[in-house]
Design a protein around this motif. Structure first.
Motif, PDB file in Angstrom:
ATOM      1  N   ARG A  75      -6.916  -5.668  33.247  1.00  0.00           N
ATOM      2  CA  ARG A  75      -6.779  -6.951  33.943  1.00  0.00           C
ATOM      3  C   ARG A  75      -7.129  -8.125  33.025  1.00  0.00           C
ATOM      4  O   ARG A  75      -8.041  -8.042  32.215  1.00  0.00           O
ATOM      5  CB  ARG A  75      -7.679  -6.979  35.174  1.00  0.00           C
ATOM      6  N   THR A  76      -6.391  -9.192  33.212  1.00  0.00           N
ATOM      7  CA  THR A  76      -6.695 -10.442  32.521  1.00  0.00           C
ATOM      8  C   THR A  76      -7.613 -11.292  33.393  1.00  0.00           C
ATOM      9  O   THR A  76      -7.961 -10.910  34.521  1.00  0.00           O
ATOM     10  CB  THR A  76      -5.409 -11.207  32.206  1.00  0.00           C
ATOM     11  N   PRO A  92       1.131 -10.374  34.069  1.00  0.00           N
ATOM     12  CA  PRO A  92       0.118  -9.311  34.174  1.00  0.00           C
ATOM     13  C   PRO A  92       0.081  -8.647  35.544  1.00  0.00           C
ATOM     14  O   PRO A  92      -0.216  -7.446  35.641  1.00  0.00           O
ATOM     15  CB  PRO A  92      -1.191 -10.055  33.887  1.00  0.00           C
ATOM     16  N   LEU A 128      -0.880  -3.297  27.527  1.00  0.00           N
ATOM     17  CA  LEU A 128      -0.873  -4.671  27.046  1.00  0.00           C
ATOM     18  C   LEU A 128       0.347  -4.969  26.191  1.00  0.00           C
ATOM     19  O   LEU A 128       0.751  -6.125  26.070  1.00  0.00           O
ATOM     20  CB  LEU A 128      -2.153  -4.952  26.242  1.00  0.00           C
ATOM     21  N   SER A 174      -3.456 -13.561  24.399  1.00  0.00           N
ATOM     22  CA  SER A 174      -3.151 -14.952  24.053  1.00  0.00           C
ATOM     23  C   SER A 174      -3.016 -15.138  22.553  1.00  0.00           C
ATOM     24  O   SER A 174      -2.085 -15.799  22.078  1.00  0.00           O
ATOM     25  CB  SER A 174      -4.236 -15.874  24.607  1.00  0.00           C
ATOM     26  N   TRP A 204     -12.110  -8.784  31.238  1.00  0.00           N
ATOM     27  CA  TRP A 204     -11.054  -9.756  31.558  1.00  0.00           C
ATOM     28  C   TRP A 204     -10.847 -10.746  30.420  1.00  0.00           C
ATOM     29  O   TRP A 204      -9.720 -11.007  30.022  1.00  0.00           O
ATOM     30  CB  TRP A 204     -11.402 -10.497  32.843  1.00  0.00           C
ATOM     31  N   ASN A 241      -9.272  -8.950  27.260  1.00  0.00           N
ATOM     32  CA  ASN A 241      -7.839  -8.699  27.389  1.00  0.00           C
ATOM     33  C   ASN A 241      -7.034  -9.995  27.306  1.00  0.00           C
ATOM     34  O   ASN A 241      -5.989 -10.050  26.647  1.00  0.00           O
ATOM     35  CB  ASN A 241      -7.549  -7.993  28.713  1.00  0.00           C
ATOM     36  N   THR A 242      -7.512 -11.031  27.973  1.00  0.00           N
ATOM     37  CA  THR A 242      -6.794 -12.304  27.959  1.00  0.00           C
ATOM     38  C   THR A 242      -6.777 -12.911  26.570  1.00  0.00           C
ATOM     39  O   THR A 242      -5.746 -13.430  26.118  1.00  0.00           O
ATOM     40  CB  THR A 242      -7.435 -13.284  28.947  1.00  0.00           C
ATOM     41  N   SER A 266     -12.823 -19.514  33.074  1.00  0.00           N
ATOM     42  CA  SER A 266     -11.412 -19.309  32.747  1.00  0.00           C
ATOM     43  C   SER A 266     -10.778 -20.549  32.129  1.00  0.00           C
ATOM     44  O   SER A 266      -9.848 -20.444  31.329  1.00  0.00           O
ATOM     45  CB  SER A 266     -10.638 -18.902  34.004  1.00  0.00           C
ATOM     46  N   TRP A 303      -2.557 -17.657  28.416  1.00  0.00           N
ATOM     47  CA  TRP A 303      -3.881 -17.556  29.027  1.00  0.00           C
ATOM     48  C   TRP A 303      -3.801 -17.720  30.550  1.00  0.00           C
ATOM     49  O   TRP A 303      -4.493 -17.026  31.289  1.00  0.00           O
ATOM     50  CB  TRP A 303      -4.803 -18.609  28.427  1.00  0.00           C
TER      51      TRP A 303
END
Length: 298
Positions: free
Chosen positions: A245-246, A235, A162, A101, A93, A96-97, A272, A229
């Motif tokens: 998945r983020t 998403p 993505l 970002s 997670w 990917n985020t 997060s 973010w």
């Protein structure tokens, strides 16, 4: 007149304006103190939920909703930050985020600053009308063109990748507007002198405008990084595979699986929020400077 009369000091008479000035200073200090107290209370109110989130992430699950509320965990359960990595795919997670970002932020800063230079410095027919139409897209809600955009991404075979998030967020009118307003505070004489010396428009943009635009670039980068973010709806629509998945989608699935594990949920929430908080603390000086100078005209 005797010598005694000459040696007697005459009492000083205070001017009426001195009393009024002193009274105004006292009132000014009083109102300033009231303002500081109000700001402190407002800041405490804003930070209280974040403080409770961090404290809850260090509690046992049974101590989360104790009455009265315990503001300091006893004992401190650092194990929650180990369990969240073991029970969830937090590494995927966050990866990917972070990838989305950083990529989207870089493209937004590059395209926004480059297009803003054209609107601010290059003269061409219909420039103002085109800029007004482009900035006017900010007022159009994303939900109104969400479905056509999804159909387009599907036909381009970018859905469930993505690249779909990168494609729909790489360009934005907010960045162009922000950078154009800042460029107009830079004296035009600098660009004119560079043109006289034979420097091209690309060279002026790269060697003169960009180095002078660091506060605005930092502000735009921080805004875009935070927006990407924290994005959830984008998403949710385009990324359906678990390995894509983020952090926002991952936390939502984690909450649905461990809806009674409040301490772990708060631990994931802290993880997060932490990257965005660190980046803001590192770049807040440039962010404040850029926002303060964006609306000024030279």
């Amino acid at each position: 007149m005797t010598a005694t009369d000459l040696s007697t000091p005459v009492p000083a008479v205070a001017a009426p304006g001195n009393h009024a000035t002193s009274a105004r200073r006292v009132r000014s200090r009083g109102w300033r103190l009231v303002g500081y107290v109000a700001l402190v209370l407002a800041a405490a109110g804003l930070l209280l939920p974040f403080f409770w989130m961090v404290v809850t992430s260090l509690k046992t699950n049974n101590d989360v909703f104790t009455i009265p509320i315990t503001w300091l965990p006893d004992p401190v359960v650092w194990r929650n930050y180990v369990d969240i990595w073991q029970r969830s795919d937090m590494t995927t997670w966050l990866r990917n985020t972070l990838l989305l970002s950083v990529t989207v932020t870089f493209l937004q800063v590059f395209t926004g600053s480059f297009a803003a230079y054209g609107f601010a410095r290059v003269r061409f027919p219909g420039r103002n009308l085109l800029f007004l139409a482009y900035v006017g897209t900010i007022a159009v809600p994303w939900q109104s063109y969400m479905i056509p955009q999804f159909i387009l991404m599907s036909k381009l075979h970018l859905s469930n990748t993505l690249w779909s998030i990168v494609a729909i967020q790489a360009f934005g009118a907010i960045g162009v507007f922000l950078m154009k307003q800042f460029y107009e505070t830079i004296p035009e004489e600098l660009s004119e002198a560079a043109r006289v010396d034979g420097l091209s428009e690309y060279g002026i943009y790269r060697r003169i405008i960009l180095p002078l635009s660091r506060p605005a670039l930092a502000s735009l980068a921080l805004l875009m990084f935070t927006t990407t973010w924290n994005d959830y709806l984008g998403p949710l629509i385009y990324l359906r595979s678990p390995e894509l998945r983020t952090i926002q989608l991952g936390l939502n699935t984690f909450i649905s699986q461990y809806n009674a594990e409040y301490a772990l949920i708060m631990t994931g929430s802290v993880l997060s929020v932490l990257p965005v908080a660190v980046i803001f603390l590192l770049g807040q000086r440039y962010f404040i400077e850029g926002v303060a100078s964006t609306g000024l005209k030279g």
